[in-house]
Scaffold this active site. Structure first.
Site, mmCIF file in Angstrom:
data_model
loop_
_atom_site.group_PDB
_atom_site.id
_atom_site.type_symbol
_atom_site.label_atom_id
_atom_site.label_comp_id
_atom_site.label_asym_id
_atom_site.label_seq_id
_atom_site.Cartn_x
_atom_site.Cartn_y
_atom_site.Cartn_z
ATOM 1 N N GLU A 99 -5.321 -5.081 10.710
ATOM 2 C CA GLU A 99 -4.336 -4.019 10.834
ATOM 3 C C GLU A 99 -4.580 -3.245 12.122
ATOM 4 O OE1 GLU A 99 -2.386 -2.951 6.899
ATOM 5 O OE2 GLU A 99 -4.113 -1.658 7.109
ATOM 6 N N HIS A 113 -9.408 0.980 5.104
ATOM 7 C CA HIS A 113 -8.108 1.213 5.739
ATOM 8 C C HIS A 113 -8.286 2.165 6.917
ATOM 9 C CE1 HIS A 113 -3.988 2.551 6.356
ATOM 10 N NE2 HIS A 113 -3.630 1.427 5.763
ATOM 11 N N ASN A 137 0.870 -1.177 0.000
ATOM 12 C CA ASN A 137 0.000 0.000 0.000
ATOM 13 C C ASN A 137 0.906 1.227 0.000
ATOM 14 O OD1 ASN A 137 -1.762 2.071 0.520
ATOM 15 N ND2 ASN A 137 -2.241 1.447 2.620
ATOM 16 N N TRP A 138 0.991 1.866 -1.173
ATOM 17 C CA TRP A 138 1.922 2.994 -1.301
ATOM 18 C C TRP A 138 1.353 4.267 -0.674
ATOM 19 C CZ3 TRP A 138 4.211 2.661 -7.000
ATOM 20 C CH2 TRP A 138 4.858 1.431 -7.156
ATOM 21 N N LYS A 139 0.111 4.236 -0.258
ATOM 22 C CA LYS A 139 -0.553 5.407 0.332
ATOM 23 C C LYS A 139 -0.361 6.637 -0.575
ATOM 24 C CE LYS A 139 0.293 3.422 4.815
ATOM 25 N NZ LYS A 139 0.191 3.598 6.237
ATOM 26 N N GLU A 155 -6.644 4.617 7.922
ATOM 27 C CA GLU A 155 -6.481 6.047 7.632
ATOM 28 C C GLU A 155 -7.757 6.617 7.020
ATOM 29 O OE1 GLU A 155 -2.805 5.554 5.506
ATOM 30 O OE2 GLU A 155 -1.851 5.036 7.414
ATOM 31 N N SER A 157 3.475 -2.203 10.281
ATOM 32 C CA SER A 157 4.936 -2.181 10.444
ATOM 33 C C SER A 157 5.592 -3.515 10.133
ATOM 34 C CB SER A 157 5.312 -1.686 11.846
ATOM 35 O OG SER A 157 4.858 -0.360 12.028
ATOM 36 N N GLY A 166 2.434 2.250 10.646
ATOM 37 C CA GLY A 166 3.350 3.371 10.448
ATOM 38 C C GLY A 166 4.057 3.804 11.712
ATOM 39 N N GLY A 182 2.842 -1.146 4.303
ATOM 40 C CA GLY A 182 2.841 0.268 3.960
ATOM 41 C C GLY A 182 4.255 0.752 3.700
ATOM 42 N N GLY A 183 4.881 1.305 4.724
ATOM 43 C CA GLY A 183 6.194 1.942 4.586
ATOM 44 C C GLY A 183 7.219 1.091 3.851
HETATM 45 C C1 PEP Z 1 -0.753 0.059 5.986
HETATM 46 O O1 PEP Z 1 -0.846 1.239 5.713
HETATM 47 O O2 PEP Z 1 -1.627 -0.718 5.578
HETATM 48 C C2 PEP Z 1 0.384 -0.377 6.775
HETATM 49 C C3 PEP Z 1 0.359 -1.579 7.259
HETATM 50 O O3 PEP Z 1 1.410 0.517 6.957
HETATM 51 P P1 PEP Z 1 2.855 0.232 7.637
HETATM 52 O O4 PEP Z 1 3.373 -1.060 7.056
HETATM 53 O O5 PEP Z 1 3.693 1.393 7.284
HETATM 54 O O6 PEP Z 1 2.622 0.091 9.110
#
Ligand code: PEP
Length: 257
Positions: free
Chosen positions: A168, A96, A9-11, A98, A214, A174, A235-236
């Site tokens: 999640e 999600h 997920n590049w957000k 966010e 994470s 994040g 994500g990251g």
């Molecule tokens: C996400 O945004 O779905 C996510 C899991 O982010 P991160 O891996 O950065 O925690």
């Protein structure tokens, strides 16, 4: 029975050039023949076509990070399911954290989006997860139940073929703070049991439940080897090929065991 899925997920990250470079590095490393693990990237809307062109013919699929439930029409700023299909998306991430907690999406809205995505032929990654205060007050399972029930309200057993659930925990997204493998497995098992109650044992056994929060190369194996963890939503670490590829390799290693 459940094929592992590693989704990035590049957000709201990358620009056109960097999106193309990242997609190119991933596509070069994940040819179509490398199919033990399903791999997906979900770039920002403006770069779906750029990334889709770069990954075409590789072993990487394309997903979007959101969709609206209405068909094309007067909905300024929104993106219809049909448009996502038109640019070769196979998946859409819905619910999600966010979008729930920053953009204010309700359980009910997410359910409507899930219904529209399935009706329009997209597979859905439905995200659920508790906030830290909810975990600390023993509400984790109640929150997961509420979000799962609302998100899947319009989905019958047959349509569950097109649904992936992602656990999640909001406190792990994040933050660099990851759920322990035991915490993840416990939440995943709970979700799978709920799927069995809501549908049947076959649906529960066939539905993939991803962990997100994470995930990094150094914790991927310990999370992915849990029996009810069927992949990762990243994500990251999905923004750097040198971090995302080792997570795919960790999944492959577990599949090969
Ligand atoms: C996400 O945004 O779905 C996510 C899991 O982010 P991160 O891996 O950065 O925690």
């Amino acid at each position: 029975m459940r094929r592992m899925l590693v989704a990035g997920n590049w957000k709201m990250n990358t620009l056109r050039e960097s999106a193309g470079v990242l997609a190119g590095a991933l596509a070069a490393a994940v040819p179509a023949e490398r199919s033990a693990v399903e791999v997906l990237v979900c770039p920002p809307f403006p770069y779906l076509t750029t990334v889709g062109d770069v990954i075409a013919g590789s072993g990487i699929g394309l997903g979007a990070q959101n969709a609206y439930f209405e068909p094309p029409g007067a909905f300024t700023g929104e993106t219809a399911v049909e448009m996502l299909r038109d640019v070769a998306c196979r998946y859409v991430i819905l619910g999600h954290s966010e979008r729930r907690h920053i953009l204010g999406e309700t359980d009910e809205l997410i359910g409507r989006k899930v219904a529209a995505a399935i009706a329009g032929g997209l597979d859905v990654i439905l995200c659920v997860g508790e906030r830290l205060s909810e975990r600390e007050t023993d509400q984790t399972e109640a929150v997961l139940d509420r979000q799962l029930n609302a998100g899947l309200a319009p989905v019958d057993a047959e349509a569950m073929r097109g649904v992936v659930v992602a656990y999640e925990p909001v406190w792990a997204i994040g933050t660099g703070r990851t759920a322990s493998p035991d915490q993840a497995e416990s939440a995943h098992l709970h979700l799978r049991n709920r799927l069995a109650e809501r549908y049947n044992a076959g649906v529960a056994a066939a539905t993939r439940i991803l962990y997100g929060g994470s995930v990094k190369p150094d914790n991927a194996v310990s999370l992915l080897e849990q029996p009810d963890v069927d992949g990762a939503l990243v994500g990251g670490a999905s923004l750097k090929a040198e971090l995302f590829l080792p997570i795919i390799e960790a999944a492959e290693e577990i599949v090969a065991r």
